[in-house]
Design a protein around this motif. Structure first.
Motif, PDB file in Angstrom:
ATOM      1  N   ARG A 111      13.280  -7.821  -2.021  1.00 30.94           N
ATOM      2  CA  ARG A 111      14.111  -7.377  -2.975  1.00 30.94           C
ATOM      3  C   ARG A 111      14.498  -8.239  -4.283  1.00 30.94           C
ATOM      4  O   ARG A 111      14.451  -8.022  -5.078  1.00 30.94           O
TER       5      ARG A 111
ATOM      6  N   ARG B 153       9.317  -0.030  -1.369  1.00 33.46           N
ATOM      7  CA  ARG B 153      10.265   0.862  -2.035  1.00 33.46           C
ATOM      8  C   ARG B 153      10.714   0.309  -3.638  1.00 33.46           C
ATOM      9  O   ARG B 153      10.991   1.141  -4.526  1.00 33.46           O
TER      10      ARG B 153
ATOM     11  N   ALA C  55       1.019  -1.129   0.170  1.00 29.39           N
ATOM     12  CA  ALA C  55       0.088  -0.120  -0.142  1.00 29.39           C
ATOM     13  C   ALA C  55       0.909   1.243   0.047  1.00 29.39           C
ATOM     14  O   ALA C  55       1.582   1.385   0.686  1.00 29.39           O
TER      15      ALA C  55
HETATM   16  C1  LIG Z   1       7.083   6.406   0.970  1.00 26.99           C
HETATM   17  C2  LIG Z   1       6.104   5.227   1.564  1.00 26.99           C
HETATM   18  C3  LIG Z   1       4.876   5.571   1.681  1.00 26.99           C
HETATM   19  C4  LIG Z   1       3.831   4.702   2.302  1.00 26.99           C
HETATM   20  N1  LIG Z   1       2.600   4.844   2.531  1.00 26.99           N
HETATM   21  C5  LIG Z   1       1.669   3.682   2.973  1.00 26.99           C
HETATM   22  C6  LIG Z   1       0.584   4.262   3.108  1.00 26.99           C
HETATM   23  O1  LIG Z   1       0.103   5.096   2.734  1.00 26.99           O
HETATM   24  N2  LIG Z   1      -0.230   3.170   3.800  1.00 26.99           N
HETATM   25  C7  LIG Z   1       0.243   1.930   4.017  1.00 26.99           C
HETATM   26  O2  LIG Z   1      -0.451   1.048   4.695  1.00 26.99           O
HETATM   27  N3  LIG Z   1       1.566   1.545   4.121  1.00 26.99           N
HETATM   28  C8  LIG Z   1       2.425   2.636   3.523  1.00 26.99           C
HETATM   29  N4  LIG Z   1       3.513   2.259   3.291  1.00 26.99           N
HETATM   30  C9  LIG Z   1       4.325   1.051   3.883  1.00 26.99           C
HETATM   31  C10 LIG Z   1       4.220   0.000   2.624  1.00 26.99           C
HETATM   32  O3  LIG Z   1       2.908  -0.341   2.331  1.00 26.99           O
HETATM   33  C11 LIG Z   1       5.210  -1.336   2.977  1.00 26.99           C
HETATM   34  O4  LIG Z   1       4.542  -1.764   4.072  1.00 26.99           O
HETATM   35  C12 LIG Z   1       6.596  -0.994   3.188  1.00 26.99           C
HETATM   36  O5  LIG Z   1       7.131  -0.071   2.207  1.00 26.99           O
HETATM   37  C13 LIG Z   1       7.102  -2.530   2.909  1.00 26.99           C
HETATM   38  O6  LIG Z   1       8.648  -2.305   2.773  1.00 26.99           O
HETATM   39  P1  LIG Z   1       9.502  -1.953   1.604  1.00 26.99           P
HETATM   40  O7  LIG Z   1       9.462  -0.762   1.281  1.00 26.99           O
HETATM   41  O8  LIG Z   1      10.861  -2.502   2.464  1.00 26.99           O
HETATM   42  O9  LIG Z   1       9.347  -3.245   0.579  1.00 26.99           O
HETATM   43  C14 LIG Z   1       4.566   3.100   2.840  1.00 26.99           C
HETATM   44  C15 LIG Z   1       5.946   3.118   2.555  1.00 26.99           C
HETATM   45  C16 LIG Z   1       6.776   4.081   2.138  1.00 26.99           C
HETATM   46  C17 LIG Z   1       8.364   3.565   1.565  1.00 26.99           C
END
Ligand SMILES: Cc1cc2nc3c(=O)[nH]c(=O)nc-3n(C[C@H](O)[C@H](O)[C@H](O)COP(=O)(O)O)c2cc1C
Length: 317
Positions: free
Chosen positions: A249, A269, A72
């Motif tokens: 990743r 990411r 998300a």
């Molecule tokens: C910039 C950014 C914005 C995010 N916005 C949300 C969000 O609006 N709602 C949510 O449930 N998770 C949000 N997340 C978390 C992601 O859904 C997810 O749990 C997380 O990024 C997973 O890890 P990874 O980035 O290492 O793959 C966000 C993550 C990032 C990096």
């Protein structure tokens, strides 16, 4: 190929001065731990009689080409690339995957859902509870396949020492049950990290849970999902689907997520890096290359399909 794509996107985001968006809360422990944990597990190779496995997944009314989906996110996408949400949904669609939006609800959500690509949408536990019901209604009207609630942002979100979201408060089980009653779509609870919350999610009627530390944007020193998967899988006893995210990743990382008991693995990411690097094509390439890696390694552990994977394939280092 995969590392070049992610590296290219990382550089572009950094040149745009948006790399802070990809950092994590306070000490940065979570981002570090979210990668180091993968090094603790290796695979039991069963090369003799290996066959090409089937990657497809049937889950909550959807058939996806592989278990790799988007996690998300909304906010960073148009910031990093104008028109990026449409490019992301189309790139994910090209690869047979799923778009998952977060906060804010995208203004063009209906257009995204009308693309024919499956879309899921998660909403935050706003302190003004009416806003949660309104957001759920908006995403349903837009035509999303699944709706979800973030259970883990009751204390807001934070990157390093900077508060990002602050208009949220923790939800009670009673409130979650009411919110579940208000929807007619598969209902997903995101941010589950303990057997206690997993049991409450089942009691609330969640069709799926996302075991996630929110990529390090909520509270510091939360564990990686792998540190709590066994207790969660044991607690829910198959009564809800399990999705996992945080630090995935490569295809080999995805296989570890499946081995721990997840049906789907989310990418945060990497989607942003791929989008920054090459728009729709980048997102498609990211998922397809990870699928290729997953296919190779899944075959080498002797699996015929994704659903038969379990922790027998893991050897702890
Ligand atoms: C910039 C950014 C914005 C995010 N916005 C949300 C969000 O609006 N709602 C949510 O449930 N998770 C949000 N997340 C978390 C992601 O859904 C997810 O749990 C997380 O990024 C997973 O890890 P990874 O980035 O290492 O793959 C966000 C993550 C990032 C990096």
């Amino acid at each position: 190929m995969l590392s070049e794509l992610m590296e290219k996107g990382r550089k572009i985001i950094s040149e745009q001065n948006y790399d802070f968006l990809l950092e994590s809360v306070e000490t940065g422990f979570i981002l570090k731990n979210n990668r180091e944990i993968f090094e603790k597990y290796t695979f039991r190779q069963k090369a003799i009689d290996a066959v090409e496995p089937d990657l497809s997944v049937n889950i909550l009314g959807l058939t996806l080409k592989s278990p790799i989906v988007m996690s998300a996110m909304t906010m960073p996408i148009p910031v990093i690339r104008k028109g990026g949400l449409m490019e992301t949904v189309l790139g994910l669609g090209d690869a047979g995957s799923l778009l998952w939006t977060g906060t804010p609800v995208p203004e063009n959500l209906k257009e995204l859902a009308d693309s024919g690509v499956p879309v899921a949408a998660t909403v935050k536990p706003f302190t003004d509870r009416r806003k949660i019901f309104e957001a759920l209604e908006t995403v349903q009207k837009a035509g999303v396949a699944w709706v979800g609630l973030e259970t883990d942002v009751g204390w807001g979100t934070k990157i390093r020492d900077r508060a990002v979201v602050s208009d949220c408060s923790p939800l009670s089980l009673t409130e979650i049950k009411e919110l579940k009653q208000s929807t007619d779509r598969p209902f997903v609870l995101k941010g589950i990290l303990s057997r206690e919350d997993a049991l409450k999610a089942v009691e609330a009627g969640a069709d799926a849970i996302v075991v996630s530390n929110h990529g390090g944007h909520t509270l510091d020193y939360l564990p990686h999902p792998f540190q709590v998967m066994d207790e969660i899988v044991g607690a829910v006893k198959g009564e809800t689907e399990i999705i996992v995210d945080g630090g995935f990743r490569r295809g080999s990382d995805v296989l570890k997520g499946l081995a721990f008991g997840a049906s789907l693995v989310g990418l945060g990411r990497p989607i942003l890096w791929a989008l920054a690097a090459d728009g729709r094509e980048g997102v498609k390439t990211l998922i397809e290359e990870m699928n290729k890696e997953l296919l190779r390694i899944l075959g080498m552990v002797g699996a015929k399909n994704v659903s038969e994977i379990n922790s027998d394939i893991l050897i702890r280092t």
